[in-house]
Design an enzyme around this catalytic site. Sequence first.
Site, short mmCIF file in Angstrom:
data_model
loop_
_atom_site.label_atom_id
_atom_site.label_comp_id
_atom_site.label_asym_id
_atom_site.label_seq_id
_atom_site.Cartn_x
_atom_site.Cartn_y
_atom_site.Cartn_z
N ARG A 72 0.84 -1.21 0.00
CA ARG A 72 0.00 0.00 0.00
C ARG A 72 0.87 1.26 0.00
O ARG A 72 0.47 2.30 -0.51
CB ARG A 72 -0.94 0.00 1.21
CG ARG A 72 -2.11 -0.95 1.03
CD ARG A 72 -3.19 -0.75 2.06
NE ARG A 72 -2.81 -1.24 3.37
CZ ARG A 72 -2.79 -2.53 3.72
NH1 ARG A 72 -3.09 -3.45 2.85
NH2 ARG A 72 -2.45 -2.89 4.95
N TYR A 76 0.05 4.29 -2.54
CA TYR A 76 -0.19 5.69 -2.16
C TYR A 76 0.76 6.62 -2.91
O TYR A 76 0.38 7.71 -3.31
CB TYR A 76 -0.04 5.87 -0.64
CG TYR A 76 -1.04 5.03 0.15
CD1 TYR A 76 -2.32 4.80 -0.34
CD2 TYR A 76 -0.70 4.46 1.39
CE1 TYR A 76 -3.22 4.01 0.35
CE2 TYR A 76 -1.61 3.67 2.08
CZ TYR A 76 -2.86 3.45 1.55
OH TYR A 76 -3.76 2.67 2.23
N TYR A 98 -13.36 9.88 0.57
CA TYR A 98 -14.55 9.76 1.41
C TYR A 98 -14.20 10.15 2.85
O TYR A 98 -13.04 10.10 3.26
CB TYR A 98 -15.17 8.37 1.32
CG TYR A 98 -14.49 7.27 2.09
CD1 TYR A 98 -13.42 6.58 1.56
CD2 TYR A 98 -14.95 6.92 3.36
CE1 TYR A 98 -12.81 5.57 2.26
CE2 TYR A 98 -14.34 5.90 4.08
CZ TYR A 98 -13.28 5.24 3.52
OH TYR A 98 -12.66 4.24 4.24
N HIS A 100 -13.32 12.61 5.81
CA HIS A 100 -12.45 13.79 5.81
C HIS A 100 -11.21 13.43 4.99
O HIS A 100 -10.63 12.36 5.20
CB HIS A 100 -12.08 14.10 7.28
CG HIS A 100 -11.27 15.35 7.47
ND1 HIS A 100 -10.04 15.53 6.89
CD2 HIS A 100 -11.52 16.46 8.19
CE1 HIS A 100 -9.56 16.71 7.24
NE2 HIS A 100 -10.44 17.30 8.02
N ALA A 130 -15.51 9.47 9.76
CA ALA A 130 -16.20 8.37 10.46
C ALA A 130 -16.35 8.67 11.94
O ALA A 130 -17.37 8.34 12.55
CB ALA A 130 -15.43 7.07 10.25
N GLN A 172 -9.16 1.24 11.69
CA GLN A 172 -8.60 0.15 10.87
C GLN A 172 -8.40 -1.12 11.69
O GLN A 172 -7.41 -1.84 11.49
CB GLN A 172 -7.31 0.61 10.17
CG GLN A 172 -7.55 1.85 9.34
CD GLN A 172 -6.50 2.14 8.28
OE1 GLN A 172 -6.81 2.72 7.25
NE2 GLN A 172 -5.27 1.77 8.51
N ALA A 213 -20.59 3.43 10.21
CA ALA A 213 -21.56 4.45 9.78
C ALA A 213 -22.11 4.04 8.42
O ALA A 213 -21.39 3.46 7.60
CB ALA A 213 -20.86 5.80 9.66
N SER A 240 -14.91 -1.20 9.67
CA SER A 240 -15.22 -1.24 11.12
C SER A 240 -14.26 -0.33 11.89
O SER A 240 -13.05 -0.33 11.63
CB SER A 240 -15.05 -2.66 11.67
OG SER A 240 -15.90 -3.56 11.03
N THR A 241 -14.81 0.37 12.85
CA THR A 241 -14.00 1.13 13.81
C THR A 241 -14.34 0.59 15.20
O THR A 241 -15.51 0.36 15.51
CB THR A 241 -14.33 2.64 13.73
OG1 THR A 241 -13.95 3.10 12.43
CG2 THR A 241 -13.57 3.45 14.76
C1 LIG Z 1 -8.45 4.69 5.32
S1 LIG Z 1 -9.43 5.12 6.68
C2 LIG Z 1 -10.45 6.37 5.98
C3 LIG Z 1 -11.07 7.29 6.98
C4 LIG Z 1 -11.82 8.45 6.34
N1 LIG Z 1 -10.89 9.33 5.67
C5 LIG Z 1 -12.65 9.26 7.34
O1 LIG Z 1 -12.49 10.50 7.37
O2 LIG Z 1 -13.45 8.70 8.07
C6 LIG Z 1 -10.43 3.73 6.83
C7 LIG Z 1 -10.89 3.50 8.24
O3 LIG Z 1 -11.85 4.50 8.58
C8 LIG Z 1 -12.87 3.95 9.37
N2 LIG Z 1 -14.11 3.98 8.58
C9 LIG Z 1 -14.25 4.12 7.26
N3 LIG Z 1 -15.53 4.09 6.90
C10 LIG Z 1 -16.24 3.91 8.04
C11 LIG Z 1 -17.60 3.78 8.33
N4 LIG Z 1 -18.52 3.80 7.37
N5 LIG Z 1 -17.96 3.61 9.62
C12 LIG Z 1 -17.04 3.55 10.61
N6 LIG Z 1 -15.73 3.67 10.38
C13 LIG Z 1 -15.33 3.83 9.11
C14 LIG Z 1 -12.47 2.50 9.67
O4 LIG Z 1 -11.72 2.48 10.88
C15 LIG Z 1 -11.61 2.18 8.46
O5 LIG Z 1 -10.73 1.12 8.71
#
Ligand SMILES: C[S@@+](CC[C@H](N)C(=O)[O-])C[C@H]1O[C@@H](n2cnc3c(N)ncnc32)[C@H](O)[C@@H]1O
Length: 268
Positions: A72, A76, A98, A100, A130, A172, A213, A240-241
Amino acid sequence: MNTNNKTSTGSLTCIGTGITLAGQITTLSKNYLEEAESVFGILPDKLSEDWVKSLNPSYESLQYLYAEGKSRRQTYQDMTEVVCQAVRDGKKVVLALYGHPGIFACVGHFAIERLIGEGYPAQMLPGVSADACLYADLGFDPGTTGCQAYEATQFLFSGVPLNTSAYTILWQIGLAGEHTLKTFKTTAQNLEASVRILNKWYPLEHEMILYEAPFIPVQKPRIDRFMLKDLPKMDITSISTLVIPPLTGLKLDKNALDEFGLDIKDFG
Ligand SMILES: C[S@@+](CC[C@H](N)C(=O)[O-])C[C@H]1O[C@@H](n2cnc3c(N)ncnc32)[C@H](O)[C@@H]1O
Protein backbone atom coordinates in the site's frame (compact mmCIF):
# COMPACT_ATOMS: atom_id res chain seq x y z
CA MET A 1 -4.93 28.61 0.47
CA ASN A 2 -1.19 27.97 0.28
CA THR A 3 -0.16 29.85 -2.84
CA ASN A 4 3.17 30.29 -4.56
CA ASN A 5 4.09 32.27 -7.68
CA LYS A 6 4.09 29.38 -10.14
CA THR A 7 3.14 30.54 -13.64
CA SER A 8 1.24 27.28 -14.48
CA THR A 9 -2.48 27.44 -13.76
CA GLY A 10 -2.50 24.02 -12.11
CA SER A 11 -3.78 23.69 -8.55
CA LEU A 12 -5.03 21.02 -6.15
CA THR A 13 -7.92 21.01 -3.69
CA CYS A 14 -8.47 17.90 -1.56
CA ILE A 15 -12.07 17.54 -0.48
CA GLY A 16 -14.01 15.07 1.66
CA THR A 17 -17.30 13.66 0.41
CA GLY A 18 -18.38 12.65 3.91
CA ILE A 19 -19.37 9.12 4.87
CA THR A 20 -23.08 9.02 4.01
CA LEU A 21 -23.72 9.42 0.30
CA ALA A 22 -24.55 12.89 -1.03
CA GLY A 23 -25.67 14.46 2.25
CA GLN A 24 -22.39 15.05 4.08
CA ILE A 25 -20.34 17.05 1.59
CA THR A 26 -19.89 20.72 2.49
CA THR A 27 -21.20 23.42 0.17
CA LEU A 28 -17.67 24.72 -0.39
CA SER A 29 -16.31 21.26 -1.28
CA LYS A 30 -19.21 20.65 -3.66
CA ASN A 31 -18.45 23.95 -5.45
CA TYR A 32 -14.80 22.97 -5.93
CA LEU A 33 -15.89 19.53 -7.15
CA GLU A 34 -18.31 20.94 -9.71
CA GLU A 35 -15.81 23.48 -11.03
CA ALA A 36 -12.71 21.27 -11.24
CA GLU A 37 -11.14 20.47 -14.62
CA SER A 38 -10.00 17.09 -13.41
CA VAL A 39 -11.37 15.04 -10.50
CA PHE A 40 -9.66 12.01 -8.98
CA GLY A 41 -11.15 9.98 -6.17
CA ILE A 42 -10.82 7.18 -3.68
CA LEU A 43 -14.43 6.41 -2.80
CA PRO A 44 -16.01 3.43 -1.03
CA ASP A 45 -18.40 2.13 -3.69
CA LYS A 46 -19.83 2.52 -7.18
CA LEU A 47 -22.84 4.46 -5.91
CA SER A 48 -20.56 7.19 -4.48
CA GLU A 49 -18.51 7.19 -7.66
CA ASP A 50 -21.63 7.58 -9.83
CA TRP A 51 -22.82 10.43 -7.64
CA VAL A 52 -19.46 12.26 -7.92
CA LYS A 53 -19.47 11.62 -11.67
CA SER A 54 -22.95 13.20 -11.90
CA LEU A 55 -21.45 16.36 -10.37
CA ASN A 56 -18.33 16.29 -12.52
CA PRO A 57 -18.00 13.87 -15.46
CA SER A 58 -14.19 14.17 -15.44
CA TYR A 59 -14.11 11.91 -12.33
CA GLU A 60 -11.50 9.13 -12.43
CA SER A 61 -11.14 6.52 -9.70
CA LEU A 62 -7.67 5.82 -8.31
CA GLN A 63 -8.80 2.44 -6.90
CA TYR A 64 -7.15 0.63 -9.84
CA LEU A 65 -3.78 1.36 -8.24
CA TYR A 66 -4.56 -0.99 -5.30
CA ALA A 67 -3.63 -4.64 -5.83
CA GLU A 68 -3.45 -7.68 -3.57
CA GLY A 69 0.27 -8.37 -3.01
CA LYS A 70 1.31 -4.75 -3.88
CA SER A 71 2.53 -2.68 -0.94
CA ARG A 72 0.00 0.00 0.00
CA ARG A 73 3.00 2.31 0.52
CA GLN A 74 3.71 2.01 -3.23
CA THR A 75 0.00 2.40 -4.09
CA TYR A 76 -0.19 5.69 -2.16
CA GLN A 77 2.95 6.98 -3.91
CA ASP A 78 1.46 6.03 -7.30
CA MET A 79 -1.83 7.77 -6.47
CA THR A 80 0.05 10.88 -5.33
CA GLU A 81 2.01 10.97 -8.57
CA VAL A 82 -1.13 10.69 -10.77
CA VAL A 83 -2.71 13.64 -8.95
CA CYS A 84 0.46 15.76 -8.99
CA GLN A 85 1.04 15.15 -12.70
CA ALA A 86 -2.43 16.49 -13.57
CA VAL A 87 -1.62 19.67 -11.62
CA ARG A 88 1.74 19.99 -13.40
CA ASP A 89 -0.19 19.62 -16.68
CA GLY A 90 -1.95 22.86 -15.76
CA LYS A 91 -5.29 21.46 -14.54
CA LYS A 92 -7.47 22.70 -11.71
CA VAL A 93 -7.59 19.35 -9.86
CA VAL A 94 -9.85 18.06 -7.11
CA LEU A 95 -8.95 14.93 -5.15
CA ALA A 96 -12.17 13.60 -3.60
CA LEU A 97 -11.74 11.22 -0.67
CA TYR A 98 -14.55 9.76 1.41
CA GLY A 99 -14.96 11.05 4.95
CA HIS A 100 -12.45 13.79 5.81
CA PRO A 101 -9.66 13.93 3.20
CA GLY A 102 -6.91 14.19 5.78
CA ILE A 103 -8.01 11.72 8.48
CA PHE A 104 -6.38 8.30 8.17
CA ALA A 105 -5.88 9.16 4.50
CA CYS A 106 -2.35 10.03 3.40
CA VAL A 107 -2.58 10.68 -0.36
CA GLY A 108 -3.98 14.20 0.02
CA HIS A 109 -1.29 15.11 2.55
CA PHE A 110 1.47 13.66 0.32
CA ALA A 111 0.19 15.46 -2.80
CA ILE A 112 -0.18 18.82 -1.05
CA GLU A 113 3.32 18.61 0.40
CA ARG A 114 4.84 17.63 -2.95
CA LEU A 115 2.98 20.29 -4.94
CA ILE A 116 3.69 23.10 -2.50
CA GLY A 117 7.36 22.04 -2.66
CA GLU A 118 7.14 22.47 -6.45
CA GLY A 119 5.47 25.87 -6.12
CA TYR A 120 1.83 24.98 -6.94
CA PRO A 121 -1.18 26.11 -4.92
CA ALA A 122 -2.62 23.19 -2.96
CA GLN A 123 -5.10 23.02 -0.10
CA MET A 124 -7.30 20.66 1.90
CA LEU A 125 -10.89 21.31 2.93
CA PRO A 126 -12.38 19.47 5.92
CA GLY A 127 -15.08 16.82 5.61
CA VAL A 128 -17.34 14.69 7.79
CA SER A 129 -15.23 11.77 9.02
CA ALA A 130 -16.20 8.37 10.46
CA ASP A 131 -15.49 9.59 13.99
CA ALA A 132 -17.73 12.65 13.46
CA CYS A 133 -20.51 10.15 12.60
CA LEU A 134 -19.78 7.92 15.56
CA TYR A 135 -20.09 10.71 18.12
CA ALA A 136 -23.57 11.34 16.71
CA ASP A 137 -24.66 7.69 16.39
CA LEU A 138 -23.18 6.40 19.65
CA GLY A 139 -24.28 9.52 21.51
CA PHE A 140 -21.12 10.45 23.34
CA ASP A 141 -19.21 13.71 23.54
CA PRO A 142 -15.41 13.25 23.44
CA GLY A 143 -15.22 16.30 25.70
CA THR A 144 -16.88 14.47 28.59
CA THR A 145 -14.00 12.16 29.48
CA GLY A 146 -11.46 12.87 26.76
CA CYS A 147 -10.84 10.60 23.79
CA GLN A 148 -7.74 8.97 22.31
CA ALA A 149 -7.49 7.60 18.81
CA TYR A 150 -4.94 5.32 17.16
CA GLU A 151 -4.50 3.40 13.99
CA ALA A 152 -5.06 -0.13 15.39
CA THR A 153 -1.82 -1.75 14.21
CA GLN A 154 0.34 1.22 15.23
CA PHE A 155 -1.18 1.06 18.69
CA LEU A 156 -0.80 -2.73 18.95
CA PHE A 157 2.84 -2.69 17.83
CA SER A 158 3.98 0.35 19.80
CA GLY A 159 3.27 -0.73 23.37
CA VAL A 160 2.00 2.77 24.20
CA PRO A 161 -0.10 3.00 27.36
CA LEU A 162 -3.85 3.59 27.10
CA ASN A 163 -5.63 6.15 29.20
CA THR A 164 -8.56 4.05 30.46
CA SER A 165 -10.39 7.09 31.86
CA ALA A 166 -11.01 8.29 28.27
CA TYR A 167 -12.79 6.80 25.25
CA THR A 168 -10.48 4.93 22.87
CA ILE A 169 -11.06 4.76 19.14
CA LEU A 170 -9.05 2.20 17.15
CA TRP A 171 -9.25 2.90 13.43
CA GLN A 172 -8.60 0.15 10.87
CA ILE A 173 -9.27 -2.67 13.33
CA GLY A 174 -10.00 -4.75 10.20
CA LEU A 175 -6.25 -4.58 9.47
CA ALA A 176 -5.12 -5.25 13.08
CA GLY A 177 -1.54 -6.56 13.07
CA GLU A 178 -1.33 -6.54 9.25
CA HIS A 179 2.30 -5.49 8.90
CA THR A 180 3.05 -6.49 5.29
CA LEU A 181 0.84 -3.68 3.87
CA LYS A 182 0.06 -6.17 1.10
CA THR A 183 -3.24 -7.75 2.16
CA PHE A 184 -6.53 -6.20 3.16
CA LYS A 185 -7.60 -8.34 6.15
CA THR A 186 -6.60 -9.17 9.69
CA THR A 187 -6.44 -12.77 10.94
CA ALA A 188 -7.87 -14.69 13.91
CA GLN A 189 -4.34 -14.92 15.41
CA ASN A 190 -3.88 -11.16 15.12
CA LEU A 191 -7.22 -10.56 16.83
CA GLU A 192 -6.29 -12.99 19.63
CA ALA A 193 -3.01 -11.08 20.11
CA SER A 194 -5.02 -7.83 20.12
CA VAL A 195 -7.19 -9.20 22.94
CA ARG A 196 -4.05 -10.01 24.97
CA ILE A 197 -2.72 -6.48 24.47
CA LEU A 198 -6.02 -4.76 25.27
CA ASN A 199 -6.38 -7.04 28.32
CA LYS A 200 -3.37 -5.21 29.84
CA TRP A 201 -5.72 -2.26 30.16
CA TYR A 202 -9.25 -3.66 30.25
CA PRO A 203 -10.84 -6.76 31.80
CA LEU A 204 -11.87 -9.46 29.32
CA GLU A 205 -15.52 -8.63 30.09
CA HIS A 206 -15.12 -4.93 29.27
CA GLU A 207 -17.66 -3.71 26.70
CA MET A 208 -16.38 -2.76 23.26
CA ILE A 209 -18.33 -1.45 20.26
CA LEU A 210 -17.84 -2.21 16.58
CA TYR A 211 -19.14 0.78 14.69
CA GLU A 212 -19.91 1.25 11.01
CA ALA A 213 -21.56 4.45 9.78
CA PRO A 214 -23.95 3.95 6.87
CA PHE A 215 -22.73 4.86 3.39
CA ILE A 216 -26.34 5.14 2.18
CA PRO A 217 -28.85 7.41 3.96
CA VAL A 218 -31.56 4.72 4.32
CA GLN A 219 -29.19 2.29 6.07
CA LYS A 220 -28.79 2.21 9.84
CA PRO A 221 -25.37 2.39 11.51
CA ARG A 222 -23.87 -0.88 12.73
CA ILE A 223 -23.44 -0.68 16.50
CA ASP A 224 -22.42 -4.08 17.87
CA ARG A 225 -21.62 -4.28 21.57
CA PHE A 226 -19.56 -7.23 22.80
CA MET A 227 -16.97 -8.20 25.40
CA LEU A 228 -13.24 -7.81 24.77
CA LYS A 229 -12.72 -11.59 24.95
CA ASP A 230 -15.12 -12.05 22.00
CA LEU A 231 -13.23 -9.75 19.60
CA PRO A 232 -11.87 -12.67 17.49
CA LYS A 233 -15.43 -13.96 16.97
CA MET A 234 -16.74 -10.66 15.58
CA ASP A 235 -17.34 -10.03 11.90
CA ILE A 236 -14.84 -7.21 11.36
CA THR A 237 -14.82 -5.46 8.00
CA SER A 238 -12.61 -2.90 6.28
CA ILE A 239 -14.94 -0.12 7.47
CA SER A 240 -15.22 -1.24 11.12
CA THR A 241 -14.00 1.13 13.81
CA LEU A 242 -13.51 -0.18 17.35
CA VAL A 243 -14.73 2.05 20.16
CA ILE A 244 -13.76 1.29 23.76
CA PRO A 245 -15.76 3.14 26.42
CA PRO A 246 -13.84 4.32 29.49
CA LEU A 247 -13.21 1.99 32.40
CA THR A 248 -13.26 4.86 34.87
CA GLY A 249 -14.28 8.50 34.47
CA LEU A 250 -11.92 11.43 34.95
CA LYS A 251 -11.08 12.03 38.61
CA LEU A 252 -9.84 15.16 40.35
CA ASP A 253 -6.19 15.00 41.34
CA LYS A 254 -5.19 16.62 44.62
CA ASN A 255 -1.63 17.47 43.51
CA ALA A 256 -2.86 19.07 40.29
CA LEU A 257 -5.49 21.09 42.17
CA ASP A 258 -2.77 22.28 44.58
CA GLU A 259 -1.05 23.95 41.60
CA PHE A 260 -4.18 26.11 41.15
CA GLY A 261 -4.61 26.79 44.86
CA LEU A 262 -7.77 24.63 44.79
CA ASP A 263 -9.05 21.79 46.92
CA ILE A 264 -11.26 18.79 46.08
CA LYS A 265 -13.87 20.35 48.44
CA ASP A 266 -14.12 23.33 46.01
CA PHE A 267 -15.88 20.97 43.59
CA GLY A 268 -18.69 20.02 45.99
C1 LIG B 1 -8.45 4.69 5.32
S1 LIG B 1 -9.43 5.12 6.68
C2 LIG B 1 -10.45 6.37 5.98
C3 LIG B 1 -11.07 7.29 6.98
C4 LIG B 1 -11.82 8.45 6.34
N1 LIG B 1 -10.89 9.33 5.67
C5 LIG B 1 -12.65 9.26 7.34
O1 LIG B 1 -12.49 10.50 7.37
O2 LIG B 1 -13.45 8.70 8.07
C6 LIG B 1 -10.43 3.73 6.83
C7 LIG B 1 -10.89 3.50 8.24
O3 LIG B 1 -11.85 4.50 8.58
C8 LIG B 1 -12.87 3.95 9.37
N2 LIG B 1 -14.11 3.98 8.58
C9 LIG B 1 -14.25 4.12 7.26
N3 LIG B 1 -15.53 4.09 6.90
C10 LIG B 1 -16.24 3.91 8.04
C11 LIG B 1 -17.60 3.78 8.33
N4 LIG B 1 -18.52 3.80 7.37
N5 LIG B 1 -17.96 3.61 9.62
C12 LIG B 1 -17.04 3.55 10.61
N6 LIG B 1 -15.73 3.67 10.38
C13 LIG B 1 -15.33 3.83 9.11
C14 LIG B 1 -12.47 2.50 9.67
O4 LIG B 1 -11.72 2.48 10.88
C15 LIG B 1 -11.61 2.18 8.46
O5 LIG B 1 -10.73 1.12 8.71
